[in-house]
Design a protein around this motif. Structure first.
Motif, short mmCIF file in Angstrom:
data_model
loop_
_atom_site.label_atom_id
_atom_site.label_comp_id
_atom_site.label_asym_id
_atom_site.label_seq_id
_atom_site.Cartn_x
_atom_site.Cartn_y
_atom_site.Cartn_z
N ALA A 87 0.78 -1.12 0.17
CA ALA A 87 -0.13 -0.08 0.09
C ALA A 87 0.84 1.37 0.02
O ALA A 87 0.72 2.26 -0.71
CB ALA A 87 -0.95 0.16 1.24
N LEU A 144 2.53 1.90 -3.30
CA LEU A 144 1.21 2.36 -4.37
C LEU A 144 1.17 3.62 -4.01
O LEU A 144 1.02 4.56 -5.08
CB LEU A 144 0.16 1.47 -3.94
N ILE A 145 0.90 4.25 -2.75
CA ILE A 145 0.77 5.70 -2.60
C ILE A 145 2.11 6.46 -3.04
O ILE A 145 2.08 7.46 -3.53
CB ILE A 145 0.72 5.84 -1.01
N VAL A 159 -5.33 7.87 -5.15
CA VAL A 159 -4.77 6.64 -4.84
C VAL A 159 -4.52 6.11 -3.71
O VAL A 159 -4.69 5.07 -3.14
CB VAL A 159 -3.39 6.74 -6.04
N SER A 206 -5.94 3.00 -1.95
CA SER A 206 -4.80 2.18 -1.20
C SER A 206 -5.25 1.69 -0.04
O SER A 206 -5.41 0.50 0.48
CB SER A 206 -3.54 2.55 -1.54
N PHE A 259 -6.35 -2.30 0.71
CA PHE A 259 -5.53 -2.96 1.42
C PHE A 259 -6.00 -3.25 3.03
O PHE A 259 -5.87 -4.21 3.52
CB PHE A 259 -4.27 -2.48 1.47
#
Lengths: 300, 264
Positions: free
Chosen positions: B34, B37-38, B59, B63, B67
């Protein structure tokens, strides 16, 4: 003994990895060549229904809207690079984007400019741009600038001055609207598409947008308006030269010597203007300033 | 005296559930993923124009939500089953502990784990936001509302997981919870469907389902706050009340089922 074994093992692994890639890379290249035809799929929306897409987003509609907005921008950019004159997917992509996130203002403003603009600058669909902006106004009643964008499409693309004036007047009723909105409503109704009004509105778009593409587009239009002003003024001075001498000037140097110019005049991109034997002024062949578009013959 | 003892016993189960969860490697993998992704949202923003911050926030919040959902399901499905499988439940229940304490302790323990995880992922999002903007703006505070609503959603997922895991296997519990999550996101459409139909029975059924299923779409304000828009205080209060009531019902049902479960 052990370290020797480990070293040999390391070399063997490295050799295997290198050997593997030595085969993989040409294999991939061969595949790319053979699959090129299969990969030439037409542009598609993936999911044509806006409502279904919003439901399927499972609450992540903001994220999905960003993805669709990025697709819209990339699609527009690619069509422009490929010099295609049609943008059939621009309107649906923007509609999906604002269905997923009705507060994504940049999509309305971008759509307002590039859906309405004639090809090759845009999709040439002003009615779709109007629909999009009206949806934006409904979803974001506190955004008075959307009224400005709407009024501008009526003014610039459709030359429908009563409708443009009505849009500016409606927007001016917003408590936070700029005072010039009301002035524009009156000026447009009275003067139609004159160049000073056009310059003011394009300058407002240029200054208020955060979007680089919209700003470039506004800059291009402002360059056009300035070049039109320059050409008009230079032709007036060439006529003054003929009045004095009984013939057209042969060069700008002659006009400078006669006190009618202060130097070599250049267009907004820095290219010198061309003086024709009959006193007409044209753009330099390398200049990219466009003179063949505008709101009305009057503005040219 | 008795209530104090019950409180400390339940607290011990809560902390033990948390300790057990943080030992799970899956948890760290999911949090790390996560956070990556961030961070990568900073790059996504470069592709688009004009909305780098909106992309980062969408996003980031998605996320945290996705998650968090995975963590809640992965850990939630094993809450009761694992204890029974490892036989540790029998040792626990041989002590003067009520079955209801066990269920409530497990529920609060997993919620505490999710709170810590969400806090960690939120720190990642705020760091990324500061890196992008070089400052915080007053309207950024509304992000906390979106994060709080994600937590409320996750607590509902935990409640569902716990409820299903009282009578189903872990795999089935995961499937049931995920289906409930998906259908819970469609509940508004379910109601519209009911209103459009001419059939009275169908209309009644869809309305009943609308109120029976958890309405996850109520907690979805991420897109709204990503534009710096505030969320009304009444919405925050009502959503909190909704999550509290729904979770109370789920935990009560789980306690009821678990109390009648033959553990021999």
């Amino acid at each position: 003994m052990n370290s020797l074994k480990a070293q040999r093992g390391g070399w063997q692994t490295a050799l295997l990895v290198a050997g593997g890639f030595a085969i993989l890379v040409p294999a991939q290249m061969a595949l790319d060549r053979r699959l090129a035809a299969y990969r030439q799929t037409p542009e598609m929306l993936w999911m044509p229904s806006r409502k279904v897409l919003r439901t399927l987003s499972l609450g992540h509609n903001g994220l999905l809207a960003d993805i669709y907005w990025t697709r819209a921008v990339q699609y527009f950019g690619r069509q422009r690079i490929l010099r295609r004159r049609e943008y059939p997917l621009l309107a649906p992509l923007l509609e999906i984007t604002v269905t997923l996130d009705p507060q994504l203002l940049v999509a309305y403003r971008f759509g307002g400019v590039f859906l309405a603009a004639p090809p090759p600058l845009g999709a040439g669909q002003p009615e779709k741009a109007i629909d999009l902006l009206r949806r934006g106004i409904q979803a974001n009643p506190d955004q008075w600038r959307l009224w400005h964008d709407l009024g501008f499409i009526y003014y610039w693309e459709l030359q429908d001055y009563p409708a443009a004036s009505a849009a500016y007047l409606e927007g001016s009723k917003h408590p936070r609207a700029a005072p010039w909105m009301q002035v524009m409503a009156a000026v447009i109704l009275q003067k139609g598409g004159d160049r000073a009004t056009s310059r003011f509105l394009w300058t407002e778009i240029f200054q208020s947008t955060e979007d680089e593409t919209i700003r470039d587009n506004a800059r291009m239009h402002l360059d056009t308006l300035r070049a039109l002003d320059d050409i008009e003024e230079l032709e007036r001075r060439a006529a003054a030269f003929r009045d004095r001498t009984g013939r057209w000037p042969q060069s700008f140097q002659e006009m400078t010597a006669a006190g009618l110019l202060e130097g070599l005049p250049a267009d907004p991109q820095g290219h010198p203007y061309q003086l024709q034997p009959d006193g007409q002024i044209t753009l330099h062949p390398s200049s990219e300033v466009k003179l063949d578009y505008g709101p009305s013959p009057e503005a040219r | 005296m008795l209530s104090q003892m019950m409180f400390s016993q339940t607290l011990a189960i809560v902390l033990n559930t948390f300790r057990e969860a943080v030992r799970d490697r899956v948890l760290y993998n999911l949090i790390a993923f996560a956070l990556i992704l961030i961070a990568s949202a900073l790059l996504f923003g470069e592709i688009s124009i004009g909305i780098q911050k909106t992309i980062l926030l969408n996003v980031g919040l998605s996320s945290i939500s996705i998650f968090g959902l995975l963590i809640a399901i992965f850990l939630g499905i094993g809450l009761v089953y694992k204890e029974m499988d490892k036989r540790s439940l029998y040792a626990l229940l041989s002590k003067p502990i009520r079955r209801s304490q066990f269920i409530i302790g497990k529920f609060l323990g997993l919620n505490f784990t999710l709170l810590v995880n969400t806090a960690l992922m939120s720190v990642g999002l705020w760091v990324a936001l500061f890196y992008l903007m070089r400052r915080f703006e007053p309207q950024d505070q509304y992000l906390w509302v979106a994060i709080y609503f994600i937590l409320l959603q996750l607590s509902l997922i935990t409640g569902l997981c716990l409820f299903f895991s009282c009578f189903a296997t872990p795999v089935l519990s995961a499937i049931f919870t995920f289906v409930a999550y998906v259908v819970g996101n469609f509940s508004a459409d379910l109601r519209v469907f009911g209103e459009l139909t001419q059939n009275g029975t169908l209309k009644g059924l869809s309305t009943a389902l609308y109120y029976l299923l958890p309405n996850f779409s109520d907690f979805n304000v991420s897109a709204w706050v990503s534009h710096g828009n505030p969320v009304e205080g009444s919405v925050i209060l009502l959503n909190t009340l909704y999550a509290l009531c729904y979770n109370s019902v789920l935990v009560a049902a789980a306690v009821w089922i678990f109390s009648r479960k033959d553990l021999k």
